[in-house]
Design a protein around this motif. Structure first.
Motif, short mmCIF file in Angstrom:
data_model
loop_
_atom_site.label_atom_id
_atom_site.label_comp_id
_atom_site.label_asym_id
_atom_site.label_seq_id
_atom_site.Cartn_x
_atom_site.Cartn_y
_atom_site.Cartn_z
N THR A 144 0.83 -1.22 0.00
CA THR A 144 0.00 0.00 0.00
C THR A 144 0.85 1.27 0.00
OG1 THR A 144 -0.09 0.02 2.42
CG2 THR A 144 -1.87 -1.14 1.25
N THR A 145 2.16 1.09 -0.25
CA THR A 145 3.04 2.25 -0.17
C THR A 145 2.61 3.32 -1.17
OG1 THR A 145 4.82 0.72 0.37
CG2 THR A 145 5.44 3.00 -0.16
N LEU A 146 2.47 2.92 -2.43
CA LEU A 146 2.07 3.90 -3.45
C LEU A 146 0.63 4.35 -3.21
CD1 LEU A 146 3.69 2.50 -6.72
CD2 LEU A 146 4.33 4.54 -5.45
N GLY A 147 -0.20 3.42 -2.73
CA GLY A 147 -1.59 3.79 -2.44
C GLY A 147 -1.66 4.86 -1.37
N ASP A 148 -0.86 4.68 -0.32
CA ASP A 148 -0.84 5.68 0.76
C ASP A 148 -0.33 7.02 0.22
OD1 ASP A 148 -1.77 3.79 2.47
OD2 ASP A 148 0.20 3.28 3.33
N PHE A 149 0.69 6.90 -0.64
CA PHE A 149 1.27 8.13 -1.23
C PHE A 149 0.21 8.87 -2.07
CE2 PHE A 149 3.66 10.21 -4.71
CZ PHE A 149 4.35 11.13 -3.94
N TYR A 150 -0.59 8.04 -2.75
CA TYR A 150 -1.65 8.66 -3.58
C TYR A 150 -2.64 9.42 -2.70
CZ TYR A 150 -5.83 9.16 -6.41
OH TYR A 150 -6.93 9.67 -7.04
N VAL A 151 -3.04 8.70 -1.63
CA VAL A 151 -4.04 9.33 -0.75
C VAL A 151 -3.47 10.59 -0.11
CG1 VAL A 151 -5.35 8.99 1.38
CG2 VAL A 151 -5.24 7.16 -0.31
N ARG A 152 -2.20 10.48 0.32
CA ARG A 152 -1.60 11.60 1.06
C ARG A 152 -1.22 12.76 0.16
NH1 ARG A 152 3.59 12.62 2.47
NH2 ARG A 152 4.32 10.64 1.63
N VAL A 153 -0.71 12.47 -1.02
CA VAL A 153 -0.15 13.55 -1.86
C VAL A 153 -0.84 13.67 -3.24
CG1 VAL A 153 1.94 14.44 -2.96
CG2 VAL A 153 2.08 13.32 -0.73
N LEU A 154 -0.84 12.56 -3.96
CA LEU A 154 -1.21 12.64 -5.37
C LEU A 154 -2.66 13.03 -5.60
CD1 LEU A 154 0.73 9.62 -6.94
CD2 LEU A 154 1.33 12.05 -6.91
N ALA A 155 -3.57 12.52 -4.77
CA ALA A 155 -4.99 12.82 -4.98
C ALA A 155 -5.22 14.33 -4.97
CB ALA A 155 -5.83 12.14 -3.90
N GLY A 156 -4.64 15.00 -3.97
CA GLY A 156 -4.79 16.46 -3.87
C GLY A 156 -4.10 17.16 -5.02
N TYR A 157 -2.94 16.66 -5.38
CA TYR A 157 -2.17 17.31 -6.43
C TYR A 157 -2.90 17.27 -7.77
CZ TYR A 157 1.56 18.15 -9.83
OH TYR A 157 2.28 18.65 -10.87
#
Lengths: 707, 272
Positions: free
Chosen positions: B165-178
């Motif tokens: 879930t590393t990339l998934g967490d990254f998506y939730v934390r950073v990428l989704a907003g970006y």
């Protein structure tokens, strides 16, 4: 390799319509339908394609960019097998911009229409505040503008429009007959000025050189608004004009006062109203010890003082200036010969000839020897029978009728009765009879010269005691005795010596001399009413008798010596006697204006002579005597030079603009004033009441504050 | 490039020469007591109509008129000339009338928006070209949606393939907003890609904790982040190039209305 977001394969590209008013509401979700919204923004989505029918079968026509033909294919009824849910179309950016433009334009249009046709258009259409003088005197645009004038595009139409607009200005500001011509002058006057001022330009400014090259004749058909710009704020100077603008029309154009042409004869444009020789007075008379004791002037201020507005230097009155030396000359002190003016005289006539001719003149003194005075002739001319008698008499001499014809003798008889009739009228009616014979005159004009009916009555009682009875009988048509010698004058009266009679009226007045049956008037002092009245009354009277009176009284040696100092101007066939010195004329605006009081503090040790330098070589007398043209003269003073003024009048010092010293509108300032009219009386009030009643009614209304 | 410079210099000098000539004529007319305000007014009206016709020209592509690029050149230089004539017309005196004040104000706003547009159209296109792939403005929302979909697919793929879930967490934390972020209106003027660099740095830092497969997927994400950067730049830049017209064109319409009112009043009331 860099990732490309947009497909460059031709059949994979979407068909964008950025010019359309509406865009599909699903574009952002990559689900835009192929049909797109309608022109009015309605969604036209039904499916991903419009199936086509070939024979009895339906085929899918979905675009390749959407995945080409779909798997389920069209429905049996021909509808798309991939239905698209409807969307809410969005306005395109271009459409939003257009709507914004139209909305803002609509608002602006409403504002403009309100300004142009609204109830308050006088305020809204106003391009700027008026100056107070116009803001107070105008209520609406139409007071100064032609609201209904057609739009003018051609030169002729614009000129008409200018003229029509100017008439609105001139409705209040009357500039006289030449109201629209430069300086209010006629073309001929301008031509004279141009000829007089034909000075070669020293160094014409570049801008003026261009203007001059483009407009050799200068701007013609100037409008009021060419110079006077309104709606530029309350404090805007309506008379603001640059020096260059002043010079557009002028032949000599220059930069600043330094380039101004040299003065010619400034400020001595005409001879003085009084004949006063500064050279002889200051050079010979005033330094004399005897005269100095009679308070001879010691400075210019002894005789001169500034006018209330500080512009003109005036001459003080007679009592303050000339009286100490010249008062006695007026009353005849030390005068050789008669000191009075013969007004009425019983003329002598050839008794023998008239008796022989059978002409009866009634009572008449035997020793009367003189002729008719000019005053009597003037009064007799107003009487028709007397006028006819004088005409019939012709050149015949009353005192020698030996060679006269019978008709002339008859005329002499009628004339003598007319003289009696005149005397009777003057004795019985006094000044009204005099006025009646002088005829109508301007209101307020003095014409009797303080004629003394009582003085004449006393003379008549001494000379012709039965005059009134005789004249009454003659007027009834009764025959008078052929000749009757009047009783000799009384011993007391006859004993009055010539000089004694004059000596009884040392301060002027009426006196008679029984020796020659003459009634005299002796001038009483300066501004004597008899002399001024008769000189004024006869100055422009064309009759020979009036001319004789004028010539007699205006001779330099005449009793009263009026014309020793006062001058007569003749212009356009009219003579004007200058009783007054030059006075402030608020109604007149000259080209050049100067304020003496503003320059007092700048005078040097020479005082007034800093500017006014006596010219001892000038032939001052040339301008006076028989000369009646005020323009022909030589001033006592040398003309001023520009160098005197330019010392201070420089841009960095006292300024050197044209309008500092010059007026544009010249002539009669009375014309420049606003035409003031009385407020109208309401019609109902005017109809129902008289003037006094109206006045009381208005006073009542004003007091109570209600109609 | 030199030809471009020479052309611009020539047009500029010609404009200055005409403006100088008009100023001299205005001064001479003023001295000659001519109605220079009327003359400059007519000239200004003619210039306004000529300038406005540029917009109409774009709507009449079927007429054989000169090219739009030449019209644009004329629009720019006539615009500068109109500013000069406007200054002569008001004689450097701010008007006081109820029509004239908004008229002058709107003229100045139109002129300022035109100058802004000129600067933007000179400054932004080169920046956009340097930014990356040129995008059609109307397609950008769709492309953004497409990018978000792709990012989600990559992240889901990573979870499925690697059970991490590393990339998934990254998506939730950073990428989704970006990826959901839409740049501000004036973002191009503010400049810089700080947000983009921050996201890339975070992704770079995450690589130390990723498996080989996840690193490959992270590379795909990096590509998408770069595409998002370009998309944001294109969107913000092109939006600004369109937004200035929201001031320029509607205000031009308002200007024409006020001008018509002003001309009517002048013709109706003028003394000269």
């Amino acid at each position: 390799m860099r990732r490309l977001l947009q497909s460059i394969i031709y059949n994979r590209k979407l068909y964008d319509r950025p010019q359309d008013e509406w865009t599909c509401g699903r574009t952002a979700e990559c689900q835009a339908c192929v049909f797109g919204p309608g022109a009015k923004g309605e969604c036209r989505a039904t499916g991903q394609c419009l199936p086509a029918k070939k024979g009895d079968r339906w085929f899918c026509t979905r675009a390749i960019s959407l995945g080409a033909a779909c798997e389920p294919g069209p429905q049996p009824d021909g509808s798309c097998g991939c239905p698209v849910p409807p969307c809410t179309p969005q306005r395109s950016l271009r459409s939003q911009r257009g709507r914004l433009a139209w909305k803002l334009s609509g608002l602006a249009l409403a504002l403009v229409l309100l300004a142009v046709w609204g109830a308050s258009r006088n305020q809204w259409a106003n391009p700027g505040p008026l100056t107070p003088q116009h803001a107070m005197s105008t209520q609406r645009c139409a007071d100064c503008h032609l609201e209904s004038a057609p739009l003018a595009f051609t030169a002729a139409a614009r000129a008409d429009r200018r003229r029509a607009h100017d008439q609105l200005c001139l409705k209040c500001h009357d500039l006289g007959p030449q109201d629209r011509s430069p300086h209010g002058l006629t073309g001929a006057q301008l031509a004279v000025l141009a000829r007089d001022e034909n000075t070669a330009p020293v160094a014409r400014p570049a801008a003026l050189a261009v203007v001059h090259a483009l407009q050799p004749g200068g701007p013609n058909d100037l409008a009021c608004a060419s110079c006077h710009l309104e709606h530029h704020g309350r404090d805007f100077d309506l008379k603001r004009l640059t020096d260059q603008q002043c010079q557009v029309c002028h032949q000599a154009q220059f930069d600043g006062f330094a380039g101004h042409p040299e003065f010619k004869d400034y400020p001595y444009k005409r001879r003085t109203q009084l004949r006063f020789d500064h050279t002889t007075h200051w050079g010979q008379y005033f330094p004399d010890a005897k005269l100095a004791a009679k308070s001879a002037p010691t400075s210019c201020a002894t005789c001169h003082e500034p006018a209330a507005d500080g512009r003109q230097m005036l001459v003080k009155n007679f009592a303050q200036t000339c009286a100490s030396c010249h008062d006695g000359q007026i009353t005849g002190e030390g005068r050789l010969g008669g000191k009075g003016v013969a007004f009425i005289r019983l003329p002598g006539f050839d008794r023998a000839a008239l008796e022989a001719a059978g002409e009866a003149v009634g009572e008449w003194p035997a020793r009367s020897v003189g002729g008719l005075t000019p005053f009597m002739r003037r009064l007799l001319e107003a009487d028709a029978p007397a006028r006819a008698a004088l005409q019939d008499l012709g050149t015949a001499d009353l005192t020698d009728l030996a060679k006269a014809t019978l008709a002339q003798k008859a005329a002499a008889g009628r004339l003598l009765w007319s003289v009696k009739s005149l005397l009777a009228d003057l004795v019985t009616q006094g000044q009204p009879a005099l006025l009646h014979r002088l005829g109508p005159a301007d209101a307020g004009a003095r014409r009797t010269g303080q004629f003394s009916a009582d003085g004449l009555l006393a003379a008549q009682q001494a000379w012709l005691p039965n005059l009134l009875t005789e004249v009454a009988a003659h007027r009834r048509g009764e025959q008078a005795p052929v000749i009757t010698t009047a009783p000799a004058t009384s011993g007391a009266s006859a004993a009055i010596e010539f000089d004694d009679a004059e000596a009884r009226v040392t301060e002027g007045g009426w006196y008679r001399r029984d020796q020659n049956y003459t009634l005299y008037y002796r001038p009483g002092g300066h501004a004597d009413p008899f002399l001024t009245t008769w000189i004024d009354a006869t100055a422009n009277d064309a009759s020979p008798a009036a001319s004789a009176i004028f010539n007699q009284l205006s001779a330099e040696s005449a009793p009263g010596v009026c014309m020793k100092c006062h001058t007569v101007d003749q212009a356009d066939g009219r003579r004007t006697v200058n009783w007054e010195t030059a006075q402030p004329q608020p109604d007149r605006r000259p080209f050049t204006t100067f304020k003496h009081t503003a320059h007092f503090s700048l005078m040097g040790d020479q005082g007034c002579a800093t500017c006014h330098v006596i010219d001892v070589t000038a032939d001052h007398a040339r301008g006076f005597g028989l000369n009646h043209d005020p323009a022909v003269f030589q001033s006592n003073f040398a003309p001023m030079t520009k160098a005197t003024c330019v010392t201070c009048h420089q841009p960095a010092k006292a300024g050197d603009s044209c309008l500092q010293c010059h007026n544009y509108h010249t002539g009669d300032l009375k014309m420049l004033r606003l035409k003031m009219t009385a407020p109208p009386v309401p019609r109902k009030v005017a109809e129902t009441s008289g003037g006094a009643v109206t006045a009381r009614l208005f006073a009542l209304v004003a007091k109570n504050g209600r109609p | 490039m030199r030809a471009f410079f020479n052309r611009r210099l020539g047009y500029s000098l010609a404009t200055l020469a005409v403006a100088g000539g008009l100023t001299a004529a205005w001064m001479v007319g003023r001295i000659a007591l001519r109605p220079v305000a009327l003359y400059t007014g007519w000239l200004l009206l003619a210039l306004l109509l000529a300038l406005t016709f540029f917009n109409a020209r774009k709507k009449l592509p079927f007429f054989p008129l000169i090219s739009a690029s030449h019209w644009l050149q004329a629009h720019i230089y006539l615009g500068w000339l109109a500013c000069g004539v406007f200054a002569l017309h008001i004689s450097a005196r701010w008007p006081d009338g109820a029509i004239e004040i908004p008229l002058a104000l709107v003229f100045i706003l139109v002129a300022l928006s035109g100058v802004l547009g000129l600067w933007l159209s000179r400054w932004l296109p080169s920046r956009l070209t340097r930014s990356g792939e040129s995008l059609i403005y109307e397609r950008i929302p769709m492309l953004r949606h497409q990018l978000v979909t792709e990012v989600k697919q990559v992240v889901r793929g990573a979870e499925t393939e690697t059970q991490s879930t590393t990339l998934g967490d990254f998506y939730v934390r950073v990428l989704a907003g970006y990826f959901a972020h839409v740049p501000a209106w004036l973002a191009p003027l503010a400049g810089g890609d700080a947000e983009h660099h921050r996201v890339k740095l975070e992704l770079e830092a995450l690589r130390h904790y990723l498996s080989v497969r996840e690193i490959a997927l992270a590379d795909q994400l990096a590509e998408l982040i770069e595409a998002k950067r370009n998309l944001d730049n294109q969107f913000a830049g092109q939006r600004l190039l369109k937004l200035w017209l929201f001031g320029h064109i509607p205000l031009t319409f308002v200007l024409l209305v006020f001008t018509a009112g002003h001309v009517w009043l002048v013709l109706h009331y003028s003394h000269r």
